[in-house]
Design a protein around this motif. Structure first.
Motif, PDB file in Angstrom:
ATOM      1  N   PRO A  23       5.043 -15.181   0.176  1.00 55.60           N
ATOM      2  CA  PRO A  23       4.251 -14.739   1.337  1.00 55.60           C
ATOM      3  C   PRO A  23       4.219 -13.235   1.556  1.00 55.60           C
ATOM      4  N   ASP A  24       4.995 -12.483   0.795  1.00 54.72           N
ATOM      5  CA  ASP A  24       5.004 -11.029   0.966  1.00 54.72           C
ATOM      6  C   ASP A  24       3.669 -10.423   0.559  1.00 54.72           C
ATOM      7  N   VAL A  25       3.200  -9.446   1.356  1.00 58.97           N
ATOM      8  CA  VAL A  25       1.914  -8.804   1.091  1.00 58.97           C
ATOM      9  C   VAL A  25       1.985  -7.322   1.425  1.00 58.97           C
ATOM     10  N   LEU A  26       0.969  -6.617   0.967  1.00 54.17           N
ATOM     11  CA  LEU A  26       0.711  -5.251   1.410  1.00 54.17           C
ATOM     12  C   LEU A  26      -0.469  -5.335   2.364  1.00 54.17           C
ATOM     13  N   GLY A  27      -0.299  -4.826   3.586  1.00 52.33           N
ATOM     14  CA  GLY A  27      -1.366  -4.916   4.579  1.00 52.33           C
ATOM     15  C   GLY A  27      -1.773  -3.551   5.092  1.00 52.33           C
ATOM     16  N   PHE A  28      -3.055  -3.427   5.465  1.00 52.55           N
ATOM     17  CA  PHE A  28      -3.579  -2.181   6.039  1.00 52.55           C
ATOM     18  C   PHE A  28      -4.256  -2.478   7.374  1.00 52.55           C
ATOM     19  N   THR A  29      -4.181  -1.526   8.280  1.00 56.59           N
ATOM     20  CA  THR A  29      -4.806  -1.683   9.590  1.00 56.59           C
ATOM     21  C   THR A  29      -6.325  -1.644   9.448  1.00 56.59           C
ATOM     22  N   SER A  30      -7.016  -2.195  10.443  1.00 61.70           N
ATOM     23  CA  SER A  30      -8.481  -2.171  10.414  1.00 61.70           C
ATOM     24  C   SER A  30      -9.004  -0.740  10.447  1.00 61.70           C
ATOM     25  N   LYS A  31      -8.306   0.144  11.144  1.00 59.39           N
ATOM     26  CA  LYS A  31      -8.699   1.554  11.193  1.00 59.39           C
ATOM     27  C   LYS A  31      -8.673   2.167   9.797  1.00 59.39           C
ATOM     28  N   ALA A  32      -7.593   1.914   9.062  1.00 59.43           N
ATOM     29  CA  ALA A  32      -7.484   2.452   7.698  1.00 59.43           C
ATOM     30  C   ALA A  32      -8.521   1.816   6.775  1.00 59.43           C
ATOM     31  N   LEU A  33      -8.738   0.517   6.908  1.00 58.84           N
ATOM     32  CA  LEU A  33      -9.712  -0.174   6.052  1.00 58.84           C
ATOM     33  C   LEU A  33     -11.117   0.365   6.274  1.00 58.84           C
ATOM     34  N   THR A  34     -11.406   0.797   7.486  1.00 55.99           N
ATOM     35  CA  THR A  34     -12.723   1.357   7.802  1.00 55.99           C
ATOM     36  C   THR A  34     -12.851   2.798   7.337  1.00 55.99           C
ATOM     37  N   GLU A  35     -11.838   3.592   7.605  1.00 54.38           N
ATOM     38  CA  GLU A  35     -11.930   5.033   7.378  1.00 54.38           C
ATOM     39  C   GLU A  35     -11.432   5.480   5.999  1.00 54.38           C
ATOM     40  N   LYS A  36     -10.623   4.645   5.335  1.00 51.50           N
ATOM     41  CA  LYS A  36      -9.990   5.089   4.091  1.00 51.50           C
ATOM     42  C   LYS A  36     -10.128   4.065   2.965  1.00 51.50           C
ATOM     43  N   ALA A  37     -11.274   3.382   2.931  1.00 54.69           N
ATOM     44  CA  ALA A  37     -11.464   2.310   1.952  1.00 54.69           C
ATOM     45  C   ALA A  37     -11.339   2.813   0.513  1.00 54.69           C
ATOM     46  N   GLU A  38     -11.887   3.991   0.230  1.00 52.20           N
ATOM     47  CA  GLU A  38     -11.827   4.525  -1.135  1.00 52.20           C
ATOM     48  C   GLU A  38     -10.383   4.831  -1.526  1.00 52.20           C
ATOM     49  N   ALA A  39      -9.621   5.394  -0.601  1.00 52.12           N
ATOM     50  CA  ALA A  39      -8.218   5.706  -0.882  1.00 52.12           C
ATOM     51  C   ALA A  39      -7.421   4.418  -1.129  1.00 52.12           C
ATOM     52  N   ILE A  40      -7.688   3.381  -0.358  1.00 53.45           N
ATOM     53  CA  ILE A  40      -6.979   2.105  -0.525  1.00 53.45           C
ATOM     54  C   ILE A  40      -7.334   1.474  -1.867  1.00 53.45           C
ATOM     55  N   LYS A  41      -8.594   1.575  -2.250  1.00 52.57           N
ATOM     56  CA  LYS A  41      -9.025   1.063  -3.565  1.00 52.57           C
ATOM     57  C   LYS A  41      -8.243   1.759  -4.680  1.00 52.57           C
ATOM     58  N   LEU A  42      -8.151   3.080  -4.612  1.00 50.01           N
ATOM     59  CA  LEU A  42      -7.436   3.842  -5.640  1.00 50.01           C
ATOM     60  C   LEU A  42      -5.935   3.540  -5.607  1.00 50.01           C
ATOM     61  N   PHE A  43      -5.403   3.309  -4.423  1.00 47.62           N
ATOM     62  CA  PHE A  43      -3.987   2.952  -4.290  1.00 47.62           C
ATOM     63  C   PHE A  43      -3.685   1.691  -5.094  1.00 47.62           C
ATOM     64  N   HIS A  44      -4.569   0.717  -5.012  1.00 43.42           N
ATOM     65  CA  HIS A  44      -4.376  -0.535  -5.753  1.00 43.42           C
ATOM     66  C   HIS A  44      -4.487  -0.310  -7.267  1.00 43.42           C
ATOM     67  N   GLU A  45      -5.318   0.622  -7.678  1.00 47.56           N
ATOM     68  CA  GLU A  45      -5.419   0.948  -9.110  1.00 47.56           C
ATOM     69  C   GLU A  45      -4.097   1.524  -9.616  1.00 47.56           C
ATOM     70  N   ALA A  46      -3.509   2.421  -8.843  1.00 48.48           N
ATOM     71  CA  ALA A  46      -2.219   3.006  -9.225  1.00 48.48           C
ATOM     72  C   ALA A  46      -1.133   1.938  -9.218  1.00 48.48           C
ATOM     73  N   TYR A  47      -1.184   1.053  -8.242  1.00 47.85           N
ATOM     74  CA  TYR A  47      -0.228  -0.062  -8.150  1.00 47.85           C
ATOM     75  C   TYR A  47      -0.288  -0.904  -9.423  1.00 47.85           C
ATOM     76  N   ASP A  48      -1.495  -1.257  -9.862  1.00 52.39           N
ATOM     77  CA  ASP A  48      -1.667  -2.084 -11.060  1.00 52.39           C
ATOM     78  C   ASP A  48      -1.118  -1.388 -12.307  1.00 52.39           C
ATOM     79  N   LYS A  49      -1.319  -0.082 -12.360  1.00 53.75           N
ATOM     80  CA  LYS A  49      -0.827   0.675 -13.516  1.00 53.75           C
ATOM     81  C   LYS A  49       0.705   0.637 -13.566  1.00 53.75           C
ATOM     82  N   ALA A  50       1.335   0.744 -12.404  1.00 49.65           N
ATOM     83  CA  ALA A  50       2.798   0.693 -12.346  1.00 49.65           C
ATOM     84  C   ALA A  50       3.314  -0.700 -12.703  1.00 49.65           C
ATOM     85  N   VAL A  51       2.592  -1.741 -12.297  1.00 49.47           N
ATOM     86  CA  VAL A  51       2.975  -3.111 -12.657  1.00 49.47           C
ATOM     87  C   VAL A  51       2.966  -3.286 -14.173  1.00 49.47           C
TER      88      VAL A  51
END
Length: 314
Positions: free
Chosen positions: A213-241
């Motif tokens: 059940p563990d997840v990474l979550g973002f606030t609605s404010k961040a999802l609205t204002e920083k969607a591109e940054a969050i997308k790139l964050f997940h790309e870096a996450y995948d690379k580290a995995v």
């Protein structure tokens, strides 16, 4: 002949004047084109981590510079308890954090809009005292509306008659097991391995549905204002995995270093199978919602799609 010369002179002057006027406009046009630029995107993120093995991919992405390579300015902040993490999220001091679907469901139901963007790879051993004698009726220490309570029901509910003892603080839970006041407790790794140093034994169970059940979550404010940054964050996450799955020792090393753990547990830590960014299906989310309703003894007017934002994993 004289008139012909005059006409030629006028023609030359006209050509010179035309060229001069054309040349004088070019820099103006070029300047106007240069001033038409896009608004800069906000590529900064503050992300809260918990002292758990889930944090390894993000810590590695930071150490290896994967965030910087993508143009991201990321600040990772480790919280030692869920209450401080929750306060930081609700005050928008951080954009997102490691959390769990039980917490996401209770937050959304309570009016605080946060969405899970990927599951993380948590590991939750059950701890018992060494030499523990099996019995049907047991006392188990856990947090109340929490991933620990959910997993105890999932893993032990069919085999034991469970009396739940709600203790929020991990050190207090560990002491209750050591003293024999409770029979078992469930702890996130590597806290479980720290407890094992004090004479407790780890028991490992696999999630029934293949999900933690563990997840990474973002606030609605961040999802609205920083969607591109969050997308790139997940790309870096995948690379580290990918890096961890090639050599898991880097995960052990970064966790010892960044979480200030005792080096003695480096090899005894039980690591999960780290997977790239993904989310569980709606059936699993329905299961989470139903379980929280049972624990809180009230209906939750939320749907599975309110718990997740899938665009970063699709």
């Amino acid at each position: 002949m004289k008139i012909k010369k005059i006409l030629i002179g006028i023609l030359i002057l006209t050509m010179v004047f035309t060229v001069g006027c054309t040349g004088s406009k070019a820099p103006e046009q070029e300047q106007q084109q240069e001033t038409v630029t896009e608004e800069p995107k906000n590529l900064s993120l503050k992300v809260g981590l918990m002292p758990a093995v889930d944090a390894a991919p993000m810590l590695i992405a930071e150490k290896k510079g994967y965030f910087r390579e993508l143009g991201l300015d990321v600040e990772l902040i480790v919280f030692n308890n869920a209450q401080d993490r929750q306060s930081a999220l609700q005050t928008n001091s951080i954009d997102g954090a490691m959390t769990d679907l039980i917490a996401v469901a209770t937050n959304v139901n309570g009016g605080f809009d946060i969405r899970a963007t990927t599951i993380t790879s948590g590991m939750f051993p059950v701890l018992v005292k060494e030499g523990y004698t099996e019995k049907k009726d047991i006392k188990v220490a856990m947090m109340e509306v929490s991933v620990t309570n959910f997993l105890i029901d999932e893993w032990l509910g069919n085999d034991y008659n469970i009396e739940k003892v709600f203790i929020n603080e991990i050190p207090a839970r560990l002491e209750m097991i050591k003293s024999g006041n409770v029979d078992m407790g469930l702890f996130p790794e590597p806290m479980a391995s720290m407890g094992a140093l004090g004479g407790l034994e780890k028991r490992i169970y696999d999630p029934e549905d293949g999900y933690c059940p563990d997840v990474l979550g973002f606030t609605s404010k961040a999802l609205t204002e920083k969607a591109e940054a969050i997308k790139l964050f997940h790309e870096a996450y995948d690379k580290a995995v990918e890096d961890i799955n090639k050599d898991e020792s880097i995960a052990r090393e970064i966790l010892i270093e960044k979480l200030a753990l005792k080096p003695e547990i480096k090899d005894s830590m039980i690591l999960p199978k780290y997977i790239k960014a993904s989310l569980p299906d709606n059936a699993y989310l329905e299961k989470i919602i139903s379980w929280v309703e049972d624990v809180l003894k009230k209906d939750m007017n939320i749907k599975p799609e309110q718990l997740v934002e899938r665009k970063f994993v699709e």
